[in-house]
Design a protein around this motif. Structure first.
Motif, mmCIF file in Angstrom:
data_model
loop_
_atom_site.group_PDB
_atom_site.id
_atom_site.type_symbol
_atom_site.label_atom_id
_atom_site.label_comp_id
_atom_site.label_asym_id
_atom_site.label_seq_id
_atom_site.Cartn_x
_atom_site.Cartn_y
_atom_site.Cartn_z
ATOM 1 N N ARG A 110 0.854 -1.193 0.000
ATOM 2 C CA ARG A 110 0.000 0.000 0.000
ATOM 3 C C ARG A 110 0.887 1.239 0.000
ATOM 4 O O ARG A 110 1.921 1.256 0.669
ATOM 5 N N VAL A 111 0.469 2.249 -0.722
ATOM 6 C CA VAL A 111 1.162 3.533 -0.702
ATOM 7 C C VAL A 111 0.144 4.652 -0.560
ATOM 8 O O VAL A 111 -1.013 4.509 -0.962
ATOM 9 N N GLU A 112 0.586 5.741 0.035
ATOM 10 C CA GLU A 112 -0.276 6.915 0.155
ATOM 11 C C GLU A 112 0.582 8.143 0.350
ATOM 12 O O GLU A 112 1.736 8.053 0.774
ATOM 13 N N THR A 113 -0.004 9.277 0.021
ATOM 14 C CA THR A 113 0.656 10.564 0.202
ATOM 15 C C THR A 113 -0.165 11.398 1.162
ATOM 16 O O THR A 113 -1.396 11.459 1.050
ATOM 17 N N VAL A 114 0.515 12.031 2.109
ATOM 18 C CA VAL A 114 -0.140 12.920 3.055
ATOM 19 C C VAL A 114 0.483 14.306 2.910
ATOM 20 O O VAL A 114 1.701 14.441 2.846
ATOM 21 N N GLU A 115 -0.368 15.303 2.845
ATOM 22 C CA GLU A 115 0.069 16.700 2.780
ATOM 23 C C GLU A 115 -0.049 17.290 4.188
ATOM 24 O O GLU A 115 -1.138 17.631 4.627
ATOM 25 N N PHE A 116 1.060 17.375 4.897
ATOM 26 C CA PHE A 116 1.050 17.925 6.246
ATOM 27 C C PHE A 116 1.078 19.450 6.222
ATOM 28 O O PHE A 116 0.774 20.092 7.221
ATOM 29 N N GLY A 117 1.471 20.027 5.098
ATOM 30 C CA GLY A 117 1.525 21.477 4.954
ATOM 31 C C GLY A 117 2.856 22.042 5.428
ATOM 32 O O GLY A 117 3.692 21.344 5.988
ATOM 33 N N ALA A 118 3.015 23.331 5.177
ATOM 34 C CA ALA A 118 4.262 24.029 5.530
ATOM 35 C C ALA A 118 4.223 24.443 7.000
ATOM 36 O O ALA A 118 4.163 25.623 7.336
ATOM 37 N N VAL A 119 4.257 23.440 7.869
ATOM 38 C CA VAL A 119 4.147 23.679 9.315
ATOM 39 C C VAL A 119 5.518 23.715 9.997
ATOM 40 O O VAL A 119 5.592 23.864 11.216
ATOM 41 N N GLY A 120 6.566 23.567 9.205
ATOM 42 C CA GLY A 120 7.913 23.558 9.760
ATOM 43 C C GLY A 120 8.491 22.153 9.786
ATOM 44 O O GLY A 120 7.770 21.167 9.935
ATOM 45 N N ARG A 121 9.796 22.097 9.638
ATOM 46 C CA ARG A 121 10.513 20.818 9.531
ATOM 47 C C ARG A 121 10.237 19.875 10.704
ATOM 48 O O ARG A 121 9.915 18.703 10.509
ATOM 49 N N ALA A 122 10.364 20.367 11.900
ATOM 50 C CA ALA A 122 10.189 19.508 13.078
ATOM 51 C C ALA A 122 8.776 18.935 13.143
ATOM 52 O O ALA A 122 8.591 17.747 13.450
ATOM 53 N N LYS A 123 7.774 19.753 12.835
ATOM 54 C CA LYS A 123 6.385 19.280 12.910
ATOM 55 C C LYS A 123 6.070 18.289 11.800
ATOM 56 O O LYS A 123 5.325 17.322 12.023
ATOM 57 N N VAL A 124 6.618 18.501 10.609
ATOM 58 C CA VAL A 124 6.399 17.544 9.520
ATOM 59 C C VAL A 124 7.017 16.199 9.891
ATOM 60 O O VAL A 124 6.383 15.146 9.743
ATOM 61 N N ARG A 125 8.234 16.221 10.394
ATOM 62 C CA ARG A 125 8.906 14.973 10.762
ATOM 63 C C ARG A 125 8.158 14.245 11.882
ATOM 64 O O ARG A 125 7.992 13.022 11.844
ATOM 65 N N LYS A 126 7.693 14.994 12.865
ATOM 66 C CA LYS A 126 6.949 14.382 13.971
ATOM 67 C C LYS A 126 5.626 13.799 13.480
ATOM 68 O O LYS A 126 5.250 12.684 13.850
ATOM 69 N N ALA A 127 4.920 14.549 12.633
ATOM 70 C CA ALA A 127 3.647 14.067 12.095
ATOM 71 C C ALA A 127 3.848 12.842 11.209
ATOM 72 O O ALA A 127 3.053 11.893 11.242
ATOM 73 N N ALA A 128 4.918 12.842 10.419
ATOM 74 C CA ALA A 128 5.204 11.696 9.556
ATOM 75 C C ALA A 128 5.536 10.456 10.386
ATOM 76 O O ALA A 128 5.118 9.339 10.042
ATOM 77 N N THR A 129 6.254 10.649 11.457
ATOM 78 C CA THR A 129 6.569 9.535 12.355
ATOM 79 C C THR A 129 5.289 8.951 12.946
ATOM 80 O O THR A 129 5.089 7.731 12.943
ATOM 81 N N ALA A 130 4.414 9.820 13.430
ATOM 82 C CA ALA A 130 3.145 9.367 14.017
ATOM 83 C C ALA A 130 2.298 8.639 12.972
ATOM 84 O O ALA A 130 1.665 7.612 13.269
ATOM 85 N N HIS A 131 2.293 9.153 11.753
ATOM 86 C CA HIS A 131 1.498 8.526 10.694
ATOM 87 C C HIS A 131 2.053 7.139 10.357
ATOM 88 O O HIS A 131 1.279 6.191 10.155
ATOM 89 N N ALA A 132 3.369 7.012 10.289
ATOM 90 C CA ALA A 132 3.971 5.711 10.003
ATOM 91 C C ALA A 132 3.639 4.703 11.104
ATOM 92 O O ALA A 132 3.337 3.536 10.810
ATOM 93 N N LEU A 133 3.674 5.145 12.350
ATOM 94 C CA LEU A 133 3.294 4.254 13.457
ATOM 95 C C LEU A 133 1.824 3.843 13.343
ATOM 96 O O LEU A 133 1.473 2.692 13.605
ATOM 97 N N ALA A 134 0.983 4.778 12.919
ATOM 98 C CA ALA A 134 -0.432 4.465 12.729
ATOM 99 C C ALA A 134 -0.628 3.446 11.601
ATOM 100 O O ALA A 134 -1.472 2.547 11.715
#
Length: 155
Positions: free
Chosen positions: A124-148
């Motif tokens: 399965r593949v998917e793309t998520v647009e977290f937006g221009a919320v800043g590097r740290a927040k994108v990385r944290k959100a991406a980590t949480a999404h991968a765990l999900a």
């Protein structure tokens, strides 16, 4: 899903996990290995920040990189499938994206592509647009999404 829940579910099902990370730089692997005893479930993590690393460590096709760029679902698919095959595990997640700052009109900051490969099932593949919320927040959100994603695969 929390890292503890991912590990608990993986243990229950007897599933070992690998990660293939680019923009998160190993944050998913770190979240899982922060928990004592995770080695019975977590096999290894690949941090493949450069295109060369994606090719050498995961077997991502240079043609796929040339055609789609590193931040793409085809590359996320090949990263996840490469981790699954090379680590000899039952489940692998991949992350490739643009944490920022920067980006382009075609690949904006905050775009992250994920792959989830499970032995015996279609990737399965998917793309998520977290937006221009800043590097740290994108990385944290991406980590949480991968765990999900891992958690949903183990549910």
């Amino acid at each position: 899903m929390t890292p503890e829940e991912v590990l608990r579910q993986a243990r229950f099902w007897g599933i070992r996990i690998a990660t293939a990370e680019s923009c998160t730089g190993g944050m998913v692997a770190a979240a899982l290995t922060d928990i004592a005893g995770s080695s019975d479930v977590f096999e290894r993590g690949y941090v493949t920040y450069s295109n060369a690393a994606k090719v050498q460590m995961l077997g991502v096709s240079e043609a796929t990189l040339a055609a789609h760029g590193a931040v793409s679902e085809p590359v996320a698919r090949e990263m996840a499938e490469g981790a699954l095959a090379r680590a000899g595990v039952e489940l692998a997640v991949s992350i490739t994206g643009i944490a920022g700052p920067g980006g382009s009109e075609f690949k904006p900051e905050g775009r992250v592509c994920f792959g989830l490969a499970r032995r015996g099932e279609p990737t399965r593949v998917e793309t998520v647009e977290f937006g221009a919320v800043g590097r740290a927040k994108v990385r944290k959100a991406a980590t949480a999404h991968a765990l999900a994603l891992l958690g949903a695969a183990l549910a």
